[in-house]
Design an enzyme around this catalytic site. Structure first.
Site, mmCIF file in Angstrom:
data_model
loop_
_atom_site.group_PDB
_atom_site.id
_atom_site.type_symbol
_atom_site.label_atom_id
_atom_site.label_comp_id
_atom_site.label_asym_id
_atom_site.label_seq_id
_atom_site.Cartn_x
_atom_site.Cartn_y
_atom_site.Cartn_z
ATOM 1 N N SER A 468 0.793 -1.218 0.000
ATOM 2 C CA SER A 468 0.000 0.000 0.000
ATOM 3 C C SER A 468 0.829 1.273 0.000
ATOM 4 C CB SER A 468 -0.953 -0.059 1.191
ATOM 5 O OG SER A 468 -2.175 0.531 0.866
ATOM 6 N N ASP A 479 9.723 5.516 -10.423
ATOM 7 C CA ASP A 479 9.266 6.221 -11.623
ATOM 8 C C ASP A 479 10.029 7.519 -11.850
ATOM 9 O OD1 ASP A 479 7.469 4.216 -12.103
ATOM 10 O OD2 ASP A 479 5.745 5.273 -11.241
ATOM 11 N N LYS A 493 -1.055 -4.315 -3.258
ATOM 12 C CA LYS A 493 -2.307 -3.674 -2.846
ATOM 13 C C LYS A 493 -2.369 -2.267 -3.423
ATOM 14 C CE LYS A 493 -4.874 -1.991 1.148
ATOM 15 N NZ LYS A 493 -4.736 -0.569 0.771
#
Length: 748
Positions: A468, A479, A493
């Site tokens: 999460s 990224d 998740k």
């Protein structure tokens, strides 16, 4: 203030009841629902049916899912109920929706009554078996995991199942060196404790189990929290409570002090110590004591906690006193207790290679915590994971570390806001994560604070337990090309939860309905993908140590699918792809020579083999042979660790040294030198459960496990040290891959 949470699913049991055909036998202490619970169920159903990300009507189809989830939560290992017990409620499988809508929860409570009855029968039979003897020469096996098995078809099959279960418990203790008398006493007490714990369950427990059968039938991360569970959840998020600062546990019906928090009222009094038994609690200076013998631990905790600056008195039986020993009364003033054990912590790992020493700063973050209430009230010093990490980064800067590693292993998530702000410590400004609601509306959560708290190289260590909020942070760092992700694929998740306080619908001020932790959105990486199901794939891959089939988002039958949306508008901070292949190659070459790493992989392979076979022999000769082989492996490892410890203690024999190298002193029997264990290695099986061991030895074993050599962390530090070496060797590459970094000088 909306509390958005990103956490792995909490483990809740499940139950249910309504007007149904009455079973042949009902437990003597049949629990019944109260009005507040039937009303809470109705309000929860309205919210789940309308505002959930995967809004699902409460109809016959959902009712059948609730039935399956309920029976699974009650008896997931198929140890207590018979097939006939389940079959008798078959006609009621479509009535759970009616039970909620009609505010009549007789059905789930009746089913629990049947389970309670069967539980008592099985435990009674187990204790009866202890009066006899077992034949350990026969070739039969015991099934370890019965989740996918069928319920026993009749009493004979159930008794045979329990005969094997008790036989295995007995054999484990026998192999650990216990005699028949000690084994019989240990197991009889164990089974008696099983029964005692079930007897202490109340209607709030049963209702919470039932409501979670409903909630998790919609989606894995939706849960109902009863009033007490909601309070504990809030405490876990803010990392503080008001009390005396003692960690408690139940042992032989006593409430025992397991740990005392440094600086707390319990510690400052000087009158309490680990092992003391709290047998009574009184409020204020004059109230009578409430006898606690046999109480549930959460009920005891509820009595001891209280408002800051209020007085609580404890009736204490000291650890070194017998059961008839002299009691001591301890009066304490409650204070705010900070749960520092779950807060961010730092350490430094020094890596020496080819005559060069590099320092890697490590920040371990167990959860993304935030004190929502304190922040809402405007408290400038509210508890925050980001604030703590920023402070630790400042300290590491002063200590001149070469690289920083954020350890998120087994961090199940927490506050979405903290995940965004923590990312902001490592990027200048920009989007961090995107949320999509059920209506398809996409919102971008961004870091708006300019500047970096740490502008050097960074790594993030993850494993299957990283979920999460951990995945949001790791994905954003990846990224942006801001740091290396190291470890194994994360949990997967990709959903956002919010807490809804059901008390707002309560009829009276004193009535409490609990809270609903409800999935309201799905989050997406800024590159448009999602961590849902697939998790975050590390740049530098370490050997997988977890059970990916049974742990992680992909293990849920009703998990949301993987999807992608349009990427956010962002500018990568760097591009580390050029580093990945050479670092991976160095990593693999290094662990191929690392004995500790090989040992850990051997242990994981053995666990996977046992899990796949799902059976263990009940033949003593076979088991003893297996145990001897394991002991031999452990002894070889221990001898190696001792040799390494001696070598480290001996002075190095360098060319400039005028003194010859001396042999390290041999440990004496009075002062044994403990070998450094490897984190993750299995503990030798003594056949006991945690509360059956001596408290002092159990705490010592836990401390040893905590201080064990962490080969994964050490290797991650080596990887980051390799990265620093590459960047300092090739400054042009460093400027190309990490333009945000200050220029580095070639060399060390």
């Amino acid at each position: 203030m909306k509390k958005q949470l990103l956490m792995a699913a909490l483990a809740f049991a499940v139950t249910s009841h309504a007007a149904v055909p009455q079973p042949e036998k009902i437990a003597n202490t049949q629990l019944k629902p109260i009005a507040a619970q039937t009303q809470a169920a109705l309000w929860a159903s309205r919210l789940l049916g309308r505002y959930h990300y995967k809004a699902t009507p409460l109809d016959n189809a959902m009712s059948e899912k609730i039935a399956d989830a309920y029976f699974k939560s009650l008896d997931g290992e198929k140890l207590f109920l018979l097939q006939s017990d389940v079959d008798q409620f078959d006609v009621m499988r479509t009535k759970f929706d009616d039970a909620i809508n009609n505010e009549d929860l007789t059905l789930p409570f009746t089913i629990y009554g049947v389970y309670q009855q069967r539980f008592s029968e099985r435990i009674a039979y187990a204790r009866e078996l202890l009066k006899g003897k077992f034949d350990f020469t026969t070739d039969e096996t015991f099934q370890l995991d019965r989740e996918k098995a069928a319920w026993p078809k009749d009493e004979a099959e159930a008794k045979d199942l329990w005969r094997k279960r008790v036989k295995n418990d007995w054999l484990r203790l026998k192999l650990a060196g216990k005699d028949d008398k000690a084994i019989r006493e240990t197991l009889d007490k164990r089974y008696e404790n099983y029964q005692a714990r079930v007897r202490k369950l109340n209607n709030e427990d049963v209702f919470q189990m039932f409501m979670n059968a409903y909630a998790t039938s919609i989606e894995p991360h939706t849960n109902y929290l009863g009033p007490r569970s909601a309070d504990n959840f809030e405490i876990a998020m803010r990392l503080s409570l008001e009390g005396i600062g003692a960690v408690l546990q139940t042992r032989d019906e006593y409430t025992v002090i397991r740990e005392i928090v440094v600086g707390s009222p319990a510690a400052m009094s000087g009158k309490l110590k680990v092992g003391d038994r709290i047998v009574g609690v009184a409020q204020g200076d004059t109230a009578a004591f409430t006898d606690l013998l046999g109480w549930r631990i959460d009920d005891v905790v509820q009595l001891i906690r209280g408002a800051k600056d209020s007085v609580v008195r404890l009736d204490v039986l000291p650890a070194d006193a017998g059961t008839d020993g002299k009691h001591v009364t301890v009066s304490l003033v409650r204070k705010k207790i900070n749960m520092e054990e779950q807060a961010a912590k730092k350490s430094i790992i020094e890596v020496k290679e080819n005559g060069v020493k590099r320092r890697v700063g490590v920040i371990s973050l167990p959860t993304f915590y935030q004190d929502f209430e304190a922040k809402r009230k405007g408290d400038r010093d509210f508890k925050s994971a980001t604030r703590d990490v920023a402070r630790l980064l400042g300290e590491l800067k002063k200590e001149k570390v070469d690289n920083v590693l954020i350890d998120l292993r087994n961090n199940g998530g927490g506050s979405l806001n903290e995940a965004v702000e923590l990312t902001g410590l490592f990027i200048d400004k920009g989007p961090v994560v995107m949320q999509r609601t059920a209506e398809g509306k996409v919102e971008v959560e961004s870091d708006t604070n300019p500047g970096l708290a740490w502008d050097g190289p960074v790594g993030v260590l993850i494993n299957r337990g990283s979920a999460s909020a951990s995945e949001i942070f790791a994905a954003a760092i990846q990224d942006y090309g801001r740091g290396l992700i190291i470890g194994e694929p994360s949990f997967g998740k990709g959903t956002v939860q919010t807490l809804v306080n059901l008390d707002r619908f309560a009829q009276g001020e004193k009535t409490r309905y609990g809270e609903l932790k409800m999935t309201i959105a799905q989050f997406f990486r800024i590159n448009g993908g999602t961590t849902q199901l697939r998790g975050v794939t590390p740049d530098i891959k370490m050997p997988v140590t977890s059970d990916t089939e049974n742990f992680g988002e992909s293990s849920y039958d009703n998990a949301l699918p993987w999807v992608a949306i349009k990427p956010a508008n962002f500018v990568p901070a760097g591009d580390l792809k050029e580093l990945v292949a050479p670092l991976q190659k160095r990593h693999e070459a290094r662990i191929a020579k690392d004995k500790d790493f090989q040992y850990l992989q051997e242990d994981m392979a053995e666990v996977r083999k046992l899990r796949k076979e799902n059976a263990i022999s009940l033949n003593e000769t076979v088991r003893r042979k297996e145990r001897d082989a394991q002991d031999a492996r452990s002894k070889l490892r221990e001898e190696r660790q001792l040799a390494l410890a001696k070598e480290a203690e001996a002075p190095a024999n360098t060319p400039d040294s005028k003194e010859p190298r001396t042999k390290a002193p041999t440990p004496t029997k009075a002062e044994p030198k403990a070998a450094v264990a490897v984190k993750g290695s299995p503990r030798q099986d003594d056949g006991l459960q945690a509360d059956e061991r001596n408290l002092a030895s159990e705490l010592a074993a836990e401390k040893a496990a905590k201080n064990a050599k962490d080969v994964m962390l050490t290797e991650a530090a080596h990887i980051l040290s390799d990265e620093v070496a590459m960047l300092k060797t090739d400054t042009r590459m460093a400027a190309r891959l990490m333009p945000y970094m200050p220029p580095t000088k070639p060399g060390n």
